[in-house]
Design an enzyme around this catalytic site. Structure first.
Site, PDB file in Angstrom:
ATOM      1  N   TYR A  33       0.755  -1.209  -0.110  1.00 41.38           N
ATOM      2  CA  TYR A  33       0.040  -0.210   0.062  1.00 41.38           C
ATOM      3  C   TYR A  33       0.832   1.371   0.095  1.00 41.38           C
ATOM      4  O   TYR A  33       1.854   0.958   0.212  1.00 41.38           O
ATOM      5  CB  TYR A  33      -1.176   0.071   1.357  1.00 41.38           C
ATOM      6  CG  TYR A  33      -0.157   0.285   2.567  1.00 41.38           C
ATOM      7  CD1 TYR A  33       0.503  -0.554   3.304  1.00 41.38           C
ATOM      8  CD2 TYR A  33      -0.563   1.492   3.135  1.00 41.38           C
ATOM      9  CE1 TYR A  33       1.056  -0.302   4.660  1.00 41.38           C
ATOM     10  CE2 TYR A  33      -0.022   1.681   4.466  1.00 41.38           C
ATOM     11  CZ  TYR A  33       1.040   0.956   4.970  1.00 41.38           C
ATOM     12  OH  TYR A  33       1.422   1.002   6.146  1.00 41.38           O
ATOM     13  N   LYS A 150       6.349  -2.083   1.809  1.00 41.25           N
ATOM     14  CA  LYS A 150       5.277  -1.438   2.648  1.00 41.25           C
ATOM     15  C   LYS A 150       4.188  -2.561   2.638  1.00 41.25           C
ATOM     16  O   LYS A 150       3.076  -2.270   1.651  1.00 41.25           O
ATOM     17  CB  LYS A 150       4.911  -0.051   2.152  1.00 41.25           C
ATOM     18  CG  LYS A 150       4.080   0.726   2.913  1.00 41.25           C
ATOM     19  CD  LYS A 150       4.281   2.236   2.552  1.00 41.25           C
ATOM     20  CE  LYS A 150       3.116   3.033   2.993  1.00 41.25           C
ATOM     21  NZ  LYS A 150       3.211   3.086   4.543  1.00 41.25           N
ATOM     22  N   GLU A 182      11.508   2.268  14.415  1.00 37.70           N
ATOM     23  CA  GLU A 182      10.338   3.406  14.192  1.00 37.70           C
ATOM     24  C   GLU A 182       9.223   3.465  15.008  1.00 37.70           C
ATOM     25  O   GLU A 182       9.002   2.444  15.698  1.00 37.70           O
ATOM     26  CB  GLU A 182      10.194   3.283  12.486  1.00 37.70           C
ATOM     27  CG  GLU A 182       9.679   2.014  12.317  1.00 37.70           C
ATOM     28  CD  GLU A 182       9.685   1.533  10.926  1.00 37.70           C
ATOM     29  OE1 GLU A 182       9.577   2.531   9.876  1.00 37.70           O
ATOM     30  OE2 GLU A 182       9.762   0.454  10.188  1.00 37.70           O
ATOM     31  N   LEU A 206      11.066   1.096   7.380  1.00 42.58           N
ATOM     32  CA  LEU A 206      10.382   1.636   6.061  1.00 42.58           C
ATOM     33  C   LEU A 206      11.135   3.083   5.586  1.00 42.58           C
ATOM     34  O   LEU A 206      11.622   3.657   6.484  1.00 42.58           O
ATOM     35  CB  LEU A 206       8.920   1.891   6.226  1.00 42.58           C
ATOM     36  CG  LEU A 206       8.212   2.297   5.006  1.00 42.58           C
ATOM     37  CD1 LEU A 206       8.114   1.009   3.871  1.00 42.58           C
ATOM     38  CD2 LEU A 206       6.968   2.804   5.269  1.00 42.58           C
TER      39      LEU A 206
END
Ligand code: PMP
Length: 286
Positions: A33, A150, A182, A206
């Protein structure tokens, strides 16, 4: 107004949109996505998101059902028909449905599923949270080892978000081998003695599109950027902390695990970066 969404070539009212129960996105989280921010009716960093989408698909040997110009046209159409001024466009590509459940990938000619929808976020630029800052807790990072792709397998980030909610704070920073990876849906930074510190890119995190833009702007503004691991203890002792994402832009973090960072308010570096990011992104939004 009923939201119009996009499913495999059609623009339909959200209540009429459907995909197969055998869709591999649904059965295996076999999909990827992107979320692109819309400001003033324009798409922020569309080409950055497009490039990352292509990379995620390539890593998973998945086909992109549309080309760049068609994807841009779909984004623009949805923004227009839904009257989005400030908001987001969510897009998802899955490996589609082979009409049954089977771990093996279906044949090459199986059509990928492409779904897009908009979310309106009126007033997001002036949201009080930007001034107030967010509070985070730390949680173990229990995700898989390819976080650079992702994918839509976001259950663990959802659990992190729920742990944060249960603790009465806004988000969770995930920690692996003693270092912050993260946030649940954002990249994490601290600022110490004027240097912006953030984890280097690898399979562990990411590659944020906002991260890339913010680090570029920081370098252009002669700010010192150090890409290295940092710990929760360092975050507690930092002068400032912040996160970046397409949805939150640059957002100050003012507390970690119950301890105030700096003076407990978003610091000057993160506020300056937020200003530069919004100003520069708006200039080139399409
Ligand atoms: N890390 C994770 C785990 C995320 O989900 C996101 C948001 N998609 C980010 C970082 C930030 O990426 P971007 O700036 O491209 O939104």
């Amino acid at each position: 107004m009923t939201r119009t969404v996009y499913v495999n070539g059609d623009y339909v009212p959200e209540g009429e949109a459907s995909v197969s129960i055998f869709d591999r996105g649904f059965l295996f989280a076999d999909g990827v996505y992107e979320v692109t921010s819309v400001l003033g009716g324009k798409l922020v960093d569309f080409d950055g998101h497009w490039a990352r989408l292509e990379r995620s698909l390539t890593e998973l040997e998945m086909r992109n059902p549309v080309d760049r110009d068609e994807m841009l046209a779909i984004h623009r159409e949805l923004v227009s028909v839904n009257g989005i001024v400030d908001g987001r466009v969510y897009l998802q590509v899955t490996r589609g449905s082979a009409g049954d459940r089977d771990f093996a990938y279906p044949s090459e000619d199986t059509e990928p599923t492409l779904v897009l929808f908009t979310q309106a976020t009126p007033g997001i630029l002036d949201a009080p949270i930007a001034q107030k800052g967010i509070r985070v807790i730390s949680v173990d990072d229990l995700r898989w080892a390819r976080r650079d792709i992702k994918t839509v397998q976001l259950l663990y980030p959802c659990m992190g978000k729920m742990a944060a909610k249960a603790a009465g704070v806004d988000d969770a920073w995930m920690v692996e081998d003693g270092a912050v990876t993260e946030g649940t849906s954002n990249n994490a930074y601290i600022v110490k003695d004027g240097a912006i510190v953030t984890r280097a890119l690898s399979h562990d995190i990411l590659a944020g599109i906002t991260r890339a833009a913010v680090l570029r702007f920081a370098n252009e503004a002669q700010m010192k950027v150090v890409e290295r691991d940092f710990t929760i203890e360092e975050a507690k002792a930092a002068d400032e902390a912040f996160i970046t994402s397409a949805s939150m832009f640059v957002q100050g973090v003012v507390e970690v695990d119950g301890e105030a960072i700096g003076d407990g308010r978003p610091g000057p570096v993160s506020q300056r970066l937020r200003e530069i990011y919004l100003e520069e992104s708006l200039k080139v939004a399409i």
